[in-house]
Design a protein around this motif. Structure first.
Motif, PDB file in Angstrom:
ATOM      1  N   VAL A 120       0.826  -1.218   0.000  1.00 56.05           N
ATOM      2  CA  VAL A 120       0.000   0.000   0.000  1.00 56.05           C
ATOM      3  C   VAL A 120       0.852   1.257   0.000  1.00 56.05           C
ATOM      4  O   VAL A 120       0.361   2.344   0.305  1.00 56.05           O
ATOM      5  CB  VAL A 120      -0.978   0.034   1.201  1.00 56.05           C
ATOM      6  CG1 VAL A 120      -2.043  -1.036   1.044  1.00 56.05           C
ATOM      7  CG2 VAL A 120      -0.246  -0.123   2.520  1.00 56.05           C
TER       8      VAL A 120
ATOM      9  N   LEU B 291      -6.770   2.177  13.012  1.00 57.38           N
ATOM     10  CA  LEU B 291      -7.476   2.949  11.987  1.00 57.38           C
ATOM     11  C   LEU B 291      -8.931   3.219  12.356  1.00 57.38           C
ATOM     12  O   LEU B 291      -9.685   3.761  11.553  1.00 57.38           O
ATOM     13  CB  LEU B 291      -7.409   2.207  10.643  1.00 57.38           C
ATOM     14  CG  LEU B 291      -6.023   2.153  10.000  1.00 57.38           C
ATOM     15  CD1 LEU B 291      -6.051   1.269   8.757  1.00 57.38           C
ATOM     16  CD2 LEU B 291      -5.537   3.557   9.639  1.00 57.38           C
TER      17      LEU B 291
ATOM     18  N   ARG C 138      -2.123   9.176  -0.877  1.00 58.73           N
ATOM     19  CA  ARG C 138      -3.253   8.967  -1.787  1.00 58.73           C
ATOM     20  C   ARG C 138      -4.456   8.567  -0.946  1.00 58.73           C
ATOM     21  O   ARG C 138      -4.383   7.598  -0.193  1.00 58.73           O
ATOM     22  CB  ARG C 138      -2.891   7.851  -2.771  1.00 58.73           C
ATOM     23  CG  ARG C 138      -3.954   7.604  -3.806  1.00 58.73           C
ATOM     24  CD  ARG C 138      -3.423   6.816  -4.995  1.00 58.73           C
ATOM     25  NE  ARG C 138      -4.461   6.774  -5.995  1.00 58.73           N
ATOM     26  CZ  ARG C 138      -4.269   7.036  -7.277  1.00 58.73           C
ATOM     27  NH1 ARG C 138      -3.078   7.321  -7.746  1.00 58.73           N
ATOM     28  NH2 ARG C 138      -5.276   6.984  -8.122  1.00 58.73           N
ATOM     29  N   PRO C 139      -5.552   9.319  -1.047  1.00 59.93           N
ATOM     30  CA  PRO C 139      -6.714   8.987  -0.224  1.00 59.93           C
ATOM     31  C   PRO C 139      -7.340   7.659  -0.648  1.00 59.93           C
ATOM     32  O   PRO C 139      -7.277   7.279  -1.819  1.00 59.93           O
ATOM     33  CB  PRO C 139      -7.691  10.141  -0.472  1.00 59.93           C
ATOM     34  CG  PRO C 139      -7.149  10.934  -1.591  1.00 59.93           C
ATOM     35  CD  PRO C 139      -5.761  10.486  -1.912  1.00 59.93           C
TER      36      PRO C 139
ATOM     37  N   SER D 184       0.467   4.747  -6.921  1.00 60.41           N
ATOM     38  CA  SER D 184       0.129   5.785  -7.905  1.00 60.41           C
ATOM     39  C   SER D 184       0.944   5.599  -9.175  1.00 60.41           C
ATOM     40  O   SER D 184       0.413   5.713 -10.287  1.00 60.41           O
ATOM     41  CB  SER D 184       0.394   7.178  -7.315  1.00 60.41           C
ATOM     42  OG  SER D 184      -0.532   7.446  -6.280  1.00 60.41           O
TER      43      SER D 184
ATOM     44  N   PRO E 289       1.905   4.470  -1.036  1.00 59.94           N
ATOM     45  CA  PRO E 289       1.071   5.326  -1.902  1.00 59.94           C
ATOM     46  C   PRO E 289       1.783   5.771  -3.180  1.00 59.94           C
ATOM     47  O   PRO E 289       1.173   5.767  -4.258  1.00 59.94           O
ATOM     48  CB  PRO E 289       0.765   6.546  -1.018  1.00 59.94           C
ATOM     49  CG  PRO E 289       1.161   6.178   0.364  1.00 59.94           C
ATOM     50  CD  PRO E 289       2.159   5.073   0.282  1.00 59.94           C
TER      51      PRO E 289
ATOM     52  N   LEU F 142      -3.870   5.808   1.904  1.00 62.29           N
ATOM     53  CA  LEU F 142      -2.951   4.667   1.845  1.00 62.29           C
ATOM     54  C   LEU F 142      -1.765   4.887   2.773  1.00 62.29           C
ATOM     55  O   LEU F 142      -1.274   3.949   3.409  1.00 62.29           O
ATOM     56  CB  LEU F 142      -2.458   4.448   0.410  1.00 62.29           C
ATOM     57  CG  LEU F 142      -3.434   3.886  -0.618  1.00 62.29           C
ATOM     58  CD1 LEU F 142      -2.706   3.649  -1.947  1.00 62.29           C
ATOM     59  CD2 LEU F 142      -4.085   2.585  -0.145  1.00 62.29           C
ATOM     60  N   GLY F 143      -1.300   6.146   2.874  1.00 63.23           N
ATOM     61  CA  GLY F 143      -0.158   6.446   3.732  1.00 63.23           C
ATOM     62  C   GLY F 143      -0.465   6.180   5.193  1.00 63.23           C
ATOM     63  O   GLY F 143       0.376   5.664   5.941  1.00 63.23           O
ATOM     64  N   GLU F 144      -1.679   6.514   5.601  1.00 56.77           N
ATOM     65  CA  GLU F 144      -2.062   6.234   6.985  1.00 56.77           C
ATOM     66  C   GLU F 144      -2.169   4.741   7.230  1.00 56.77           C
ATOM     67  O   GLU F 144      -1.795   4.240   8.306  1.00 56.77           O
ATOM     68  CB  GLU F 144      -3.395   6.930   7.302  1.00 56.77           C
ATOM     69  CG  GLU F 144      -3.229   8.432   7.428  1.00 56.77           C
ATOM     70  CD  GLU F 144      -4.554   9.167   7.307  1.00 56.77           C
ATOM     71  OE1 GLU F 144      -4.530  10.385   7.127  1.00 56.77           O
ATOM     72  OE2 GLU F 144      -5.601   8.507   7.377  1.00 56.77           O
ATOM     73  N   LEU F 145      -2.664   4.030   6.251  1.00 60.50           N
ATOM     74  CA  LEU F 145      -2.724   2.575   6.377  1.00 60.50           C
ATOM     75  C   LEU F 145      -1.312   1.995   6.507  1.00 60.50           C
ATOM     76  O   LEU F 145      -1.040   1.175   7.384  1.00 60.50           O
ATOM     77  CB  LEU F 145      -3.451   1.988   5.158  1.00 60.50           C
ATOM     78  CG  LEU F 145      -3.598   0.467   5.089  1.00 60.50           C
ATOM     79  CD1 LEU F 145      -4.285  -0.083   6.333  1.00 60.50           C
ATOM     80  CD2 LEU F 145      -4.376   0.062   3.830  1.00 60.50           C
ATOM     81  N   LEU F 146      -0.412   2.493   5.660  1.00 61.87           N
ATOM     82  CA  LEU F 146       0.985   2.057   5.722  1.00 61.87           C
ATOM     83  C   LEU F 146       1.583   2.338   7.098  1.00 61.87           C
ATOM     84  O   LEU F 146       2.258   1.483   7.696  1.00 61.87           O
ATOM     85  CB  LEU F 146       1.789   2.794   4.646  1.00 61.87           C
ATOM     86  CG  LEU F 146       3.262   2.447   4.463  1.00 61.87           C
ATOM     87  CD1 LEU F 146       3.417   1.093   3.777  1.00 61.87           C
ATOM     88  CD2 LEU F 146       3.970   3.505   3.620  1.00 61.87           C
TER      89      LEU F 146
END
Lengths: 477, 477
Positions: free
Chosen positions: A151, A456, B364-365, A157, A153, B382-386
């Motif tokens: 994931v 999350l 990336r949202p 992308s 980002p 995605l960055g927060e998930l990471l």
């Protein structure tokens, strides 16, 4: 153009306790005119000579092998019973008979002519498929394959930016239909299709369990869908739709993959001396117990690099529990001879090195050169160089008493690959029985999944609390 | 379009023995509007809190760290002396000052506009260059890079088939100019150019030592050439022409890479408590001595996957000798959470896990979804998930008492990468001093090279004889 080389072999039926000296590679390697032989299909063979205690330390004696063989007989009965009863996990070894390639071919039909296939999955939902398409790339129809198994980002992308979405299909795989990384990426990909004005519902295949968000979504949009088979953990699912959808889209011979696996299944017997897969599993287990805590998987074929990753997941996630389990390391011949080999030969004696080596392969002559000191190269082929490097590495470890095992394939094709995947799964299941662990669970992976969901805001999970208590000792400039 | 996320940090200058509880990632992670901060360049920081014996086993006590710090002071003096005298190996740590980026830019000028750059090299002659172009791909000019670092014939042929040779340049790298794999591949590539009617002498850059076949060839054809610096083993050569030619062709900021490395060089002091690189090297060494025989390098950035390979070579080839040396394992966050994590958390307590984590990155949202059970994902990026996955994994290991270390970069850019490469080299050199091994030799790699040459008829080498004596114990179907 490429000519073919084949490694000379010394095979006289099933051989037990035969110590032999191989013919000189020097003469064997120079048969440049040989063609790829139309060999009878014999599948994977294993040579554990360099893991014997007469050669290596740690190593196992012949008496030790015979004692372990009694455990193998008991474990084999347990495995056969689990397979017959369709028990969780053991059911994976029934896949060659149970997977229906026609069903997979029908499901992929709507997207069979795509230029690019994006597989959205992680762990066992991606690695088996990637292993197959990477190993057999040369035999496919040229479909580009992308695996969104992370994931990050920026990376996601960039992978999406390069695609012509109207010529791209999506292969989304998650048993639960809930896997955070997979669903997040799928939502991102879906939106990219929407933004490009391409109807993703026309270009998506779903592989998931009987219920869950992905199943609901497949039903709601009438997407072609396939089932993750019951009782088969992700890392054992390569020989189901989970691993074969991408292969089918690439027009690979999934029937031959399953046939090769089915032939390997027939080789499972109650003795390691008659079953290459069990010989490998029992030897790895025995050497771990004698000090080889690391298992370096080193294929001598670039196309098997992903296979080494797949093996690492299989071995780590199946056997790494209850303070047990060999640490799998992924290496690649010949590349890693210039890197890891120093450690494998001269470092601690705590490693088993596993080679995978195809006996016949495409070849390419090395052009002559006007530089004297390189003239010796111009007499040969890249394949002969590869074989000499393999022989040198294997001998270099044996000469230093470092144990190693050779897994031989006839060549890299669909049937041989199916046999290899099945054989390694059977080896791992056997090793799990010998260790006495629950081969088919992965509680530590689930722990981190719960912690992530909790962080999350996806529910209350006590695992998330552990994140709060980080001990710091920071060194900064 | 991508927004930026930055991980909240808690930094108040150089910190020694500060145990702290981090702010909740749950709140920290949701600052979706933050932009990439124009941070002052601070380079790599290291957090060894989770390697303390109060957290992990194996672990090191604070008293133990202080004792090792006395050895670090001695080792640092030795390293500084070696650097000042330009001794073999130690000289590598002088590269940030000695490498001339202008010379590299001038040499690559003739091929700077190529579409594809094929680097022909193996081991240290390829991995550093690959690490840099892979890490910084997003900042380059889009030049496609191919690394021919294996001699698998099918793979070499397939890689060459896809290229438009008139738009392709060759970057051939070998210190001795004799490396069998590299020269064989170079001869193959050269012939492919000839066959296509493209003048390879117009499109080739050579990086080699002061004499040898490649140097002769460069002189004879008047090719642009660069020197492999004296006294710098291949695996330490990333910050010389060996690693920077490919980067320069991709129009990456090689000046910033060297500046980042030079800044890291300034951080080398006589105490691990003041130097992140030494803190890392000393901790890894100390934990190996206490049972962490494996060092799993796990970056949380897809673009650092090759860096993990580079690290594995550095660590294995430098420290793997005299029966010593940690086994490096390459892993990748988050992907390997669904694979290796099971073993790292629940397997034998014989591993140090090293995380590398950038603090700021492109983001990336995650689009909203109509599926209730996934709604929590739609609130984030995605960055927060990471980041949540990273926090969960780090906590999951700490909660199980498995030691881990966090290496933080501000972001992934040229300067940070230069600092990271230099820092890991310094950490490895320090560890070599602490182990008492010759960090800069690789006799086992040379052994296999000699055996290969002997097998191919390239001279008399006694190593080749070991190949003849293979012990077999074959299990076949």
């Amino acid at each position: 153009m490429p000519v073919a080389s084949s490694r000379k072999r010394n095979r006289e039926g099933t051989s037990i306790f035969r110590a032999a000296t191989t013919a000189s590679r020097r003469s064997a390697g120079h048969d440049k005119t040989a063609l790829v032989r139309a060999l009878a299909h014999t599948s994977m063979n294993v040579d554990i000579g360099n893991a014997l205690s007469s050669v290596a330390s740690p190593g196992i004696s012949r008496a030790g092998l015979e004692r372990i063989d009694e455990q193998v007989a008991v474990a084999h009965e347990r495995i056969e019973r689990g397979m017959a009863d369709g028990e969780h996990g053991y059911e994976a070894l029934n896949l060659p008979e149970k997977t229906d390639p026609d069903e997979i071919r029908t499901a992929v039909e709507p997207v069979a002519d795509c230029e690019t296939l994006v597989t959205v999955g992680i762990g066992g939902s991606a690695l088996g498929a990637a292993t197959i398409v990477d190993a057999l790339e040369a035999q496919g129809d040229g479909t580009e394959t992308v695996f969104l198994d992370n994931v990050d980002p920026a990376w996601v992308s960039r992978r999406l930016e390069g695609l012509t979405l109207s010529e791209t299909a999506i292969n989304v795989v998650s048993r639960s239909g809930m896997t955070a990384e997979t669903l997040a990426n799928f939502l991102v990909v879906r939106e990219a299709f929407d933004s490009a004005g391409v109807d993703w519902t026309e270009r998506t295949i779903v592989t998931t369990g009987e219920s869950g968000p992905l199943r609901e979504l497949a039903d709601r949009h009438d997407l072609p869908s396939l089932a993750v088979p019951d009782g088969v953990p992700g890392r054992y699912a390569a020989l189901s739709a989970v691993g074969l959808v991408a292969a089918a889209v690439c027009d690979l011979d999934i029937e031959a993959i399953l046939e090769g696996a089915a032939a390997e299944r027939k080789s499972l017997t109650g003795s390691l001396f008659e079953c290459p897969a069990y010989a490998y599993g029992a030897t790895a287990y025995a050497l771990d117990g004698r000090g080889a805590a690391v298992n370096a998987m080193m294929p001598y074929a670039e196309s098997l690099e992903t296979f080494a990753e797949w093996f690492a997941q299989l071995w780590a996630e199946s056997l790494g529990k209850d303070d047990l389990g060999q640490t799998p390391v992924r290496a690649l011949g010949v590349t890693d001879q210039h890197s890891q080999l120093q450690l494998y030969r001269a470092g601690p004696s705590d490693k088993l090195v596993t080679f995978v080596t195809p006996q016949a392969h495409e070849d390419r002559p090395i052009p002559d050169t006007d530089v004297d000191s390189l003239a010796y190269l111009g007499d040969g082929t890249l394949g002969e160089l590869l074989e000499a490097e393999f022989s040198a590495t294997e001998a270099s470890l044996a000469a230093a008493g470092q144990p190693n095992v050779r897994i031989e394939l006839e060549r890299i094709d669909a049937a041989e690959l199916g046999g290899l995947l099945y054989g390694m799964e059977a080896a791992c299941v056997l090793a799990g029985e010998l260790y006495g662990v629950n081969t088919f669970e992965q509680p530590a992976v689930e722990w981190a999944k719960n912690a992530t969901r909790g962080l999350l805001g996806g529910g209350e999970f006590e695992e998330a609390d552990a994140v709060e208590a980080k001990t710091e000792l920071r060194i900064e400039r």
